[in-house]
Design a protein around this motif. Structure first.
Motif, PDB file in Angstrom:
ATOM      1  N   SER A 226      -9.502   4.592  -1.128  1.00  0.00           N
ATOM      2  CA  SER A 226     -10.838   6.104  -0.488  1.00  0.00           C
ATOM      3  C   SER A 226     -11.718   5.917  -0.126  1.00  0.00           C
ATOM      4  O   SER A 226     -12.887   6.695   0.091  1.00  0.00           O
TER       5      SER A 226
ATOM      6  N   GLU B 135       0.959  -1.077   0.188  1.00  0.00           N
ATOM      7  CA  GLU B 135      -0.067  -0.427  -0.218  1.00  0.00           C
ATOM      8  C   GLU B 135       0.894   1.879   0.021  1.00  0.00           C
ATOM      9  O   GLU B 135       1.576   1.550   0.406  1.00  0.00           O
TER      10      GLU B 135
ATOM     11  N   ASN C 248     -21.909   4.633   1.008  1.00  0.00           N
ATOM     12  CA  ASN C 248     -23.193   4.146   0.317  1.00  0.00           C
ATOM     13  C   ASN C 248     -22.860   2.928  -0.099  1.00  0.00           C
ATOM     14  O   ASN C 248     -21.663   3.255  -1.412  1.00  0.00           O
TER      15      ASN C 248
END
Ligand SMILES: Cc1cc2nc3c(=O)[nH]c(=O)nc-3n(C[C@H](O)[C@H](O)[C@H](O)COP(=O)(O)OP(=O)(O)OC[C@H]3O[C@@H](n4cnc5c(N)ncnc54)[C@H](O)[C@@H]3O)c2cc1C
Lengths: 566, 181
Positions: A116, A33, A123
């Motif tokens: 992100s 990462e 949602n």
């Protein structure tokens, strides 16, 4: 970890999911990462010191540390240049990593474990079946079991109602829309957002339990900080908003087979022969973002999950085979933002309260779906983000010398006393975000900058112009949003007219059927899989992309395992 | 005791400058010796001259005509906004803009949004509350005051939670909560 079976590049929306799924199957996984790891004891000062090299133990996760870092202040968390959630190295004394576009742009992505999803609003709707069937190389029905697995794992629940949702439902009903009580959306209607946020704490209305106490317990407290990085919960893995840092990453660590190495940028994907047509992946070349040291690692399989900009960039920087669709087809939901301002009398009669208080509740708690056009969703944020998203970006000119279109509706960037008048009414504001069913077009996408490089190679150059269809659809959705706000009683309505270069939902730059097959393996490089938003064949009909990426990641893990490890 | 920030509307430019100067890595910004904020100021001055000279066949203004304040700062507010609009419409000679704007239409055009966004985020976020620590690194700054923009908007500040639950329109999708009916 030495000699992993699989290397996953990127611990974001997709990478974390595939790592957990593979780990559960007994595969040794190393995640590389680029950004920092917030909330892991091995990095007590993640933005100041390099800390340890890697971590593979869920006992390293530390909720007081996570809380102290996620301090809910919007400049500290969300500033694109210096915030904790930025596309850049952990060390905030350094500049962020650059991307270029030939147009006005805001590219909103974050490096770090969780990617992100650290700042996403969680949602998690499914794609519209209409946007999948007969278009994708797989059917909506094939996706359902994977959607179900992700929804149960995150988990996903319909959002609770606070004032802003109630006002939106009120307006939508008065505008003639009906409640659509489903996860499989085949007709228009409004509904609560299916959100990856834990259910509201049962004691929320019990005044004998203080709000601070509640914030250390399991369950959403309606604090409204989803986008700033939710810090609330008893342990890292039970934090209310289910960014992958708190959902799939702890589960991955619990398998005992997954190691994560933050602060490490993959600069090249390595393959066996440079000349034969069919190549096989052999490993990656990585670079430490604190020391600059480089290293080569080998693995049987590599999964690319760097997101829709870095995945094609890395392909291109690795000199992988030529493919006219690598980086092409970028969609971004050609977004728009409409804001309504209400007056006290109306609010008292509708809500029984003088204010909406957009900072209360899930950041985005209500939506309206319209398969064929896209979707609308409510959005309520802290004042800095509200001012800049509602009034600070427009493809049009300043309002100060532009004539208002009508009494209650105007479009443009707002400054001066008009701005302060609007912001004084912040607590009486309801904003609606528009997501367009954005068409994938080969003209749009990511390529390498011909001249400019950073420490990781040539930097990405993005271009995006909405197609005629996307422009038409956004117009229709804007009318719908304005109508709903109007019916809800808004006294002023401001359409921002966001420029096309607002990149929040980036998808489709390594499309399934063009760059990867239906199992998400690259056609031209065997044992290289892709597991992020870039594989989406299209923009899902105008639906938030992450749940579909996570469902596909779950499916890809199965296919990858069957093909190479069974 | 809650301390309120003294009016700091006048210092938001410090925020804009500080963030601008951290935006570009030195490899692209041609060395740390020319901060991006300085180049942005030069860009605004050049565009200001462009505006002043518009429609004139002969124009003797240069960026150095205004020794103390730049050409941009000498203009009235409405005109300053027009200057920024010129940049947005790229009605400036791209090849003679200062680095890193030279032949970089995307960056040049973006400056209007960037300057506006930074001004708004500086004013309405917690930044003014950092008081005397506001120009220190993000990990060193401490909140000393209740931020100015929050007073204007009546925002209460970060919270542990709110008890404002009004109910649920749909129940749990996995417990027969009314999906797929
Ligand atoms: C403000 C905001 C709100 C959002 N809200 C929602 C929402 O509510 N619902 C929704 O569905 N979507 C939302 N999104 C979009 C969502 O964030 C993305 O869809 C999702 O995170 C994409 O997952 P990904 O795996 O493609 O990329 P990412 O999550 O960005 O993950 C990519 C990861 O790879 C790492 N990486 C990249 N390149 C390299 C490299 N070369 N080496 C090592 N590591 C690398 C990055 O650092 C990053 O951690 C939102 C976005 C924003 C900006």
């Amino acid at each position: 970890m030495s000699n992993p079976d699989v290397i996953v590049i990127g611990a974001g929306g997709g990478g974390a999911v595939i790592a957990k799924e593979l780990g559960e199957k007994g595969i040794k996984v190393l995640i590389i990462e680029a950004g920092p790891w917030y909330g892991n004891k091995k990095w007590p000062n993640p933005n100041l010191y390099s800390g340890a090299k890697e971590s593979s133990d869920s006992n390293d996760l530390d909720i007081p540390l996570y809380r102290s870092l996620m301090n809910k202040y919007e400049d500290n968390m969300n500033n694109l240049v210096t915030g904790r959630f930025r596309w850049g190295p952990a060390n905030r004394d350094r500049a962020p990593w650059v991307r270029f576009t030939p147009q006005k742009q805001i590219i909103w992505q974050s490096a770090g474990v969780g990617g992100s999803t650290q700042h996403y609003t969680a949602n998690s709707p499914r794609a519209y079946p209409l946007a999948i069937d007969q278009l994708w190389p797989l059917s909506y029905r094939e996706l359902i079991p994977y959607y179900e697995k992700v929804e149960a794992t995150l988990p996903v629940h319909f959002a609770p109602t606070t004032a802003k949702e109630e006002l939106f439902y009120f307006g939508a009903k008065r505008a003639g829309w009906r409640l659509n009580p489903t996860l499989n959306v085949t007709s228009p209607g409004f509904r609560p957002q299916p959100n990856a946020i834990l259910p509201v704490n049962k004691n929320l209305t019990n005044v004998n339990v203080s709000l601070e106490q509640l914030s250390w317990m399991e369950g959403c407290t309606l604090c409204g900080h989803c986008i700033n990085g939710c810090p609330h919960g008893p342990t890292v893995d039970r934090v209310a908003k289910r960014s992958t840092t708190v959902s799939y990453i702890p589960l991955a660590l619990n398998t005992g087979n997954v190691t994560i190495r933050p602060n490490t940028f993959t600069i090249k994907i390595l393959t066996d022969s440079l000349h034969s047509q069919e190549r096989h992946v052999t490993g990656v070349r990585i670079k430490d973002t604190w020391t600059g040291e480089e290293e080569e690692l080998t693995a049987k399989v590599v999964v690319l999950a760097g997101g829709s900009i870095e995945s094609p960039r890395l392909w291109l920087n690795s000199n992988l085979p030529q493919n006219s669709w690598v980086g092409k087809g970028l969609t971004n939901h050609y977004m728009e933002w409409v804001t309504g301002i209400f007056n006290e009398r109306d609010l008292i009669s509708i809500l029984g309260e003088p204010d909406i208080n957009p900072f209360v509740g899930h950041t985005c708690g209500a939506r309206l779906d319209f398969p064929g056009l896209g979707s609308l969703q409510t959005a309520g944020m802290s004042p800095g983000l509200t001012a800049s998203l509602s009034y600070g970006i427009s493809q049009f000119r300043w309002s100060i010398y532009q004539k208002e279109k009508s009494k209650w509706e105007f479009h443009n960037q707002i400054v001066g006393s008009k701005l302060s008048d609007l912001m004084i009414n912040y607590r009486k504001t309801l904003s609606v975000l528009i997501l367009t069913d954005d068409e994938a077009d080969q003209k749009n996408g990511v390529k390498l900058h011909p001249m400019i490089s950073d420490e990781h190679g040539p930097v990405p150059l993005l271009s995006y112009t909405p197609t005629k269809n996307s422009i038409k659809k956004r117009k229709e959705l804007m009318k719908m949003a304005i109508h709903i706000l109007h019916k809800a009683g808004a006294k002023q309505i401001i359409s921002s007219y966001w420029p096309a270069g607002i990149m929040i939902h980036l998808e489709s730059t390594m499309r399934m059927g063009f760059v990867v097959d239906a199992n998400c393996e690259a056609y031209q490089v065997k044992k290289l899989f892709i597991s992020d938003n870039s594989v989406h064949y299209n923009s899902l009909g105008g639906v938030n992309p992450t749940l579909t990426t996570q469902a596909l990641a779950t499916r890809t893990a199965e296919k990858l395992f069957e093909k190479y490890f069974n | 005791m809650i301390l309120y920030a003294s009016p700091m509307g006048g210092v938001i430019y410090e925020y804009v400058i500080a963030v601008l100067d951290q935006t570009l890595p030195s490899s692209i910004n041609h060395g740390d010796t020319i901060p991006f904020s300085k180049q942005t100021a030069k860009l605004l001055d050049m565009a200001a001259i462009q505006l002043i000279c518009r429609g004139k066949t002969e124009c003797l203004y240069h960026t150095w005509t205004f020794p103390r304040k730049g050409a941009f700062a000498n203009l009235k507010r409405g005109e300053r906004q027009k200057v920024v609009d010129l940049l947005e419409r790229l009605e400036v000679p791209l090849e003679s803009l200062p680095e890193p704007f030279t032949n970089n239409p995307g960056l040049t055009q973006s400056m209007k949004n960037t300057l506006t966004q930074l001004t708004l985020l500086g004013y309405y976020s917690e930044w003014t509350g950092y008081g005397s620590t506001r120009l220190k690194g993000p990990d060193v700054r401490r909140i000393e005051f209740f931020p100015m923009g929050w007073l204007q908007t009546n925002y209460p500040g970060p919270a542990f939670g709110y008890r404002n639950l009004r109910g649920f329109l749909l129940g749990d999708p996995y417990k027969g909560g009314g999906h797929d009916v």
